[in-house]
Enzyme design. Structure first.
Site, mmCIF file in Angstrom:
data_model
loop_
_atom_site.group_PDB
_atom_site.id
_atom_site.type_symbol
_atom_site.label_atom_id
_atom_site.label_comp_id
_atom_site.label_asym_id
_atom_site.label_seq_id
_atom_site.Cartn_x
_atom_site.Cartn_y
_atom_site.Cartn_z
ATOM 1 N N GLY A 197 0.689 13.155 -37.972
ATOM 2 C CA GLY A 197 -0.039 13.261 -36.706
ATOM 3 C C GLY A 197 0.817 13.904 -35.625
ATOM 4 O O GLY A 197 0.308 14.603 -34.745
ATOM 5 N N GLY A 243 0.802 -1.222 0.000
ATOM 6 C CA GLY A 243 0.000 0.000 0.000
ATOM 7 C C GLY A 243 0.829 1.264 0.000
ATOM 8 O O GLY A 243 0.370 2.317 -0.465
HETATM 9 C C1 HXC Z 1 4.309 -4.074 11.193
HETATM 10 C C2 HXC Z 1 6.460 -4.081 10.416
HETATM 11 C C3 HXC Z 1 5.989 -4.070 9.080
HETATM 12 C C4 HXC Z 1 4.593 -4.063 8.863
HETATM 13 C C5 HXC Z 1 8.127 -4.068 9.047
HETATM 14 N N1 HXC Z 1 7.786 -4.096 10.342
HETATM 15 N N2 HXC Z 1 7.056 -4.076 8.250
HETATM 16 N N3 HXC Z 1 5.611 -4.072 11.448
HETATM 17 N N4 HXC Z 1 3.789 -4.067 9.948
HETATM 18 N N5 HXC Z 1 4.072 -4.032 7.642
HETATM 19 C C6 HXC Z 1 8.682 -4.043 11.496
HETATM 20 C C7 HXC Z 1 9.504 -5.301 11.677
HETATM 21 O O1 HXC Z 1 8.769 -6.245 12.400
HETATM 22 C C8 HXC Z 1 10.698 -4.760 12.444
HETATM 23 O O2 HXC Z 1 10.334 -4.593 13.801
HETATM 24 C C9 HXC Z 1 10.879 -3.387 11.871
HETATM 25 O O3 HXC Z 1 9.645 -3.045 11.262
HETATM 26 C C10 HXC Z 1 11.963 -3.331 10.800
HETATM 27 O O4 HXC Z 1 11.724 -4.346 9.842
HETATM 28 P P1 HXC Z 1 12.862 -5.337 9.310
HETATM 29 O O5 HXC Z 1 12.177 -6.433 8.596
HETATM 30 O O6 HXC Z 1 13.770 -5.682 10.434
HETATM 31 O O7 HXC Z 1 13.658 -4.383 8.323
HETATM 32 P P2 HXC Z 1 14.316 -4.722 6.904
HETATM 33 O O8 HXC Z 1 15.089 -6.007 6.999
HETATM 34 O O9 HXC Z 1 15.029 -3.494 6.488
HETATM 35 O O10 HXC Z 1 13.094 -4.988 5.922
HETATM 36 C C11 HXC Z 1 12.156 -3.970 5.641
HETATM 37 C C12 HXC Z 1 10.954 -4.542 4.844
HETATM 38 C C13 HXC Z 1 10.398 -5.767 5.604
HETATM 39 C C14 HXC Z 1 11.442 -4.940 3.439
HETATM 40 C C15 HXC Z 1 9.934 -3.423 4.702
HETATM 41 O O11 HXC Z 1 10.185 -5.410 6.979
HETATM 42 C C16 HXC Z 1 9.108 -6.258 5.043
HETATM 43 O O12 HXC Z 1 9.096 -6.988 4.041
HETATM 44 N N6 HXC Z 1 8.000 -5.919 5.727
HETATM 45 C C17 HXC Z 1 6.683 -6.371 5.338
HETATM 46 C C18 HXC Z 1 6.247 -5.715 4.062
HETATM 47 C C19 HXC Z 1 4.826 -6.062 3.726
HETATM 48 O O13 HXC Z 1 4.528 -7.173 3.228
HETATM 49 N N7 HXC Z 1 3.877 -5.163 4.114
HETATM 50 C C20 HXC Z 1 2.463 -5.363 3.945
HETATM 51 C C21 HXC Z 1 2.134 -5.007 2.498
HETATM 52 S S1 HXC Z 1 0.467 -5.248 2.151
HETATM 53 P P3 HXC Z 1 11.393 -4.565 14.994
HETATM 54 O O14 HXC Z 1 10.559 -4.599 16.220
HETATM 55 O O15 HXC Z 1 12.264 -5.751 14.779
HETATM 56 O O16 HXC Z 1 12.132 -3.272 14.856
HETATM 57 C C22 HXC Z 1 -0.183 -3.743 2.190
HETATM 58 C C23 HXC Z 1 -1.631 -3.751 1.946
HETATM 59 C C24 HXC Z 1 -2.166 -2.371 1.614
HETATM 60 O O17 HXC Z 1 0.470 -2.762 2.391
HETATM 61 C C25 HXC Z 1 -2.770 -2.359 0.256
HETATM 62 C C26 HXC Z 1 -3.468 -1.057 -0.008
HETATM 63 C C27 HXC Z 1 -3.678 -0.859 -1.488
#
Ligand code: HXC
Length: 519
Positions: free
Chosen positions: A409, A175
């Site tokens: 065009g 999102g």
């Molecule tokens: C809650 C989250 C989070 C999320 C990351 N964190 N994404 N918490 N919700 N979506 C938290 C982690 O748990 C971690 O907490 C901290 O943020 C840092 O994340 P890391 O994974 O340690 O960092 P990094 O290795 O740099 O990776 C970053 C990242 C990865 C690539 C963004 O975290 C990731 O893949 N996150 C999930 C992405 C995702 O699938 N999001 C949902 C998309 S669906 P701590 O406590 O360890 O610091 C969506 C639907 C909306 O968005 C659609 C609307 C159109």
């Protein structure tokens, strides 16, 4: 009688403010720095004028208590919001804080972002979003999705009212990509920003494809291939400096004119090398950026989408201090032909300029639309129509300069007189025709050539005759479709005077809700 314990309220406020400055805590701030990234507050300080930032909603915290969220509340939640100034002009800003739940979007974060967008719209000032986010806060489920919906709705309502700029300074997953995509300009810090709807892990499990985060959604992928990003800049500081530069060309809102800024360049300046930019051989390419650089104020041209669809160049410059949007065919890349990407790139830019009262100056040298089944199957008819639509609909001053050819065009599309171009200028090297001489002769004199004793000699003769009669700007000028044929030396002065003359142009579209651009 209840005796209240005496609390030093000011000390409490100080403590809470200090706590808020730490976001998700020193350990995570250090991790952010180790990733080579600035924190949300450092970014805001880099973007805005020194000391101008006023923070809002410092004390907002997320409301969910599911999945252990109760024990982890951070003041301000995962975004820092507020307002300040850029070169003394008002700007609203929000910066996602990766140290708090990876900058993910909670209901509270969404409300904070929507609040600054509402304020920005009501006072008429741009919004800059600094994006560094793992997308929807997974623990909050539908509340988080609802938050995104609210932001998207605001993005759309603010579109055309205040400039909206997104800067990708970390992950923008799921999102987190769509709000930037609804804004006017996307900057990416190369090597730091990454955007994708689904990340590499999901792609691997669904399609088996192996792709890295950077290859999938890095600045190169989006500024060169997909066209999602308008700017790719190495380094966060440099990237934010470019955001400041861009804001300098734009009005604060759609009710204002863009800000005039004199750089001390003589409006009547004449460049002695300009007549020599175009090669004698009409089939030789040349760099249209050189023409632009020699005529705009101090050679300052800020290209948008510099690395995407390079057969057309678009961007901002000034004439005698007045900001303009420039659209220019680029003969040095694919001969400046109009293809799908070039049409879409230019159409979007033209519409932005029109929405924000930025006059358009179009530099024309175009052989036509790109032939080929790829282009036809990809919908060049539909996409090319976007550019016609955008130019025809634009009511801002429209000036064009024909440097060499304008065929078929593509002549019509590029701000032509009958699309209500206001001032259409041509150099003496300009040519307006339905098509180039060789192609035209092959069609209209096919029988004549075939029946001649020496077909090749006859073809050459007919081509020469066609060139002599039609490959010049005078036929178009005789019909008023070119307003003036000018000496290249006078180019800057003529454009400056045309802009001056058009300063108070008034033109309105007929009353309607909105047109139906062929999307
Ligand atoms: C809650 C989250 C989070 C999320 C990351 N964190 N994404 N918490 N919700 N979506 C938290 C982690 O748990 C971690 O907490 C901290 O943020 C840092 O994340 P890391 O994974 O340690 O960092 P990094 O290795 O740099 O990776 C970053 C990242 C990865 C690539 C963004 O975290 C990731 O893949 N996150 C999930 C992405 C995702 O699938 N999001 C949902 C998309 S669906 P701590 O406590 O360890 O610091 C969506 C639907 C909306 O968005 C659609 C609307 C159109």
């Amino acid at each position: 009688m209840v005796i209240r314990r005496k609390i030093d309220r000011r000390a409490q406020l100080r403590r809470m403010r200090e706590e808020s400055l730490l976001g998700g805590g020193q350990r995570r701030i250090d991790a952010q720095h180790r990733r080579g990234k600035l924190t949300a507050r450092e970014r805001i300080a880099t973007l805005l004028d020194e000391g101008s930032f006023e923070e809002l909603d410092t004390f907002v915290v997320h409301r969910s208590s599911d999945f252990g969220l109760d024990s982890q509340r951070f003041l301000g939640d995962a975004v820092v919001t507020g307002y300040g100034s850029v070169d003394g002009r008002r700007a609203f800003v929000y910066a996602q804080d990766f140290t708090v739940f990876g900058g993910s979007l909670s209901e509270a974060v969404a409300q904070k972002i929507c609040k600054v967008m509402d304020l920005a719209m009501s006072v008429g000032a741009p919004v800059v979003g600094l994006i560094d986010s793992g997308g929807a806060r997974i623990q909050e489920g539908v509340d988080s999705l609802g938050g995104y919906s609210s932001i998207f709705h605001k993005n759309v309502w603010a579109s055309g009212v205040v400039p909206q700029i997104s800067v990708i300074l970390g992950p923008a997953a799921g999102g987190a990509t769509y709000s930037p995509a609804l804004t006017d300009f996307i900057f990416m810090a190369s090597g730091i920003g990454q955007m994708y709807i689904t990340g590499p892990d999901v792609i691997r499990s669904v399609t088996g494809e192996n792709v890295s985060h950077e290859d999938l959604g890095g600045a190169a992928a989006h500024s060169v291939r997909s066209g999602v990003a308008h700017f790719s800049v190495a380094g966060e500081e440099a990237c934010l400096a470019q955001v400041r530069r861009l804001l300098g060309f734009l009005p604060l809102n759609n009710m204002q004119d863009p800000p005039r800024l004199h750089l001390g360049d003589d409006p009547a300046r004449s460049d002695p090398d300009l007549p020599h930019v175009i090669p004698d051989d009409p089939s030789q390419p040349y760099d249209m950026l050189e023409v632009i650089g020699r005529v705009v104020d101090s050679g300052d041209f800020m290209q948008v989408h510099q690395n995407f669809a390079q057969n057309i160049a678009v961007g901002f410059a000034r004439f005698d201090g007045r900001p303009v949007g420039i659209v220019a065919n680029q003969p040095s890349h694919m001969a400046g032909v109009l293809d799908i990407d070039a049409s879409v790139k230019a159409a979007r830019f033209v519409r932005f300029c029109d929405a924000f009262n930025i006059p358009l100056v179009t530099f024309v040298d175009v052989p036509g639309f790109m032939p080929g089944s790829n282009q036809e199957y990809g919908g060049i008819i539909r996409h090319g129509a976007k550019l016609i639509f955008a130019y025809a609909e634009a009511t801002v001053p429209k000036i064009s300069l024909l440097t060499r050819k304008a065929y078929g065009g593509a002549y019509i599309v590029m701000s032509s007189k009958n699309l209500h171009g206001d001032v259409n200028l041509a150099w003496p090297t300009g040519e307006v025709a339905v098509m180039g001489a060789a192609g035209a002769v092959n069609i209209i004199h096919r029988n004549d050539i075939r029946s001649d004793e020496d077909p090749e000699a006859r073809r050459a003769e007919l081509i020469a005759d066609y060139e002599e009669r039609l490959m010049n700007p005078y036929a178009a000028a005789a019909r008023g479709m070119i307003d003036d044929i000018i000496d290249p030396l006078d180019t800057r002065a003529k454009i400056v005077r045309s802009l001056e003359m058009l300063e108070n142009k008034r033109e309105r579209l007929p009353p309607k809700k909105h047109g139906s651009i062929p999307l």
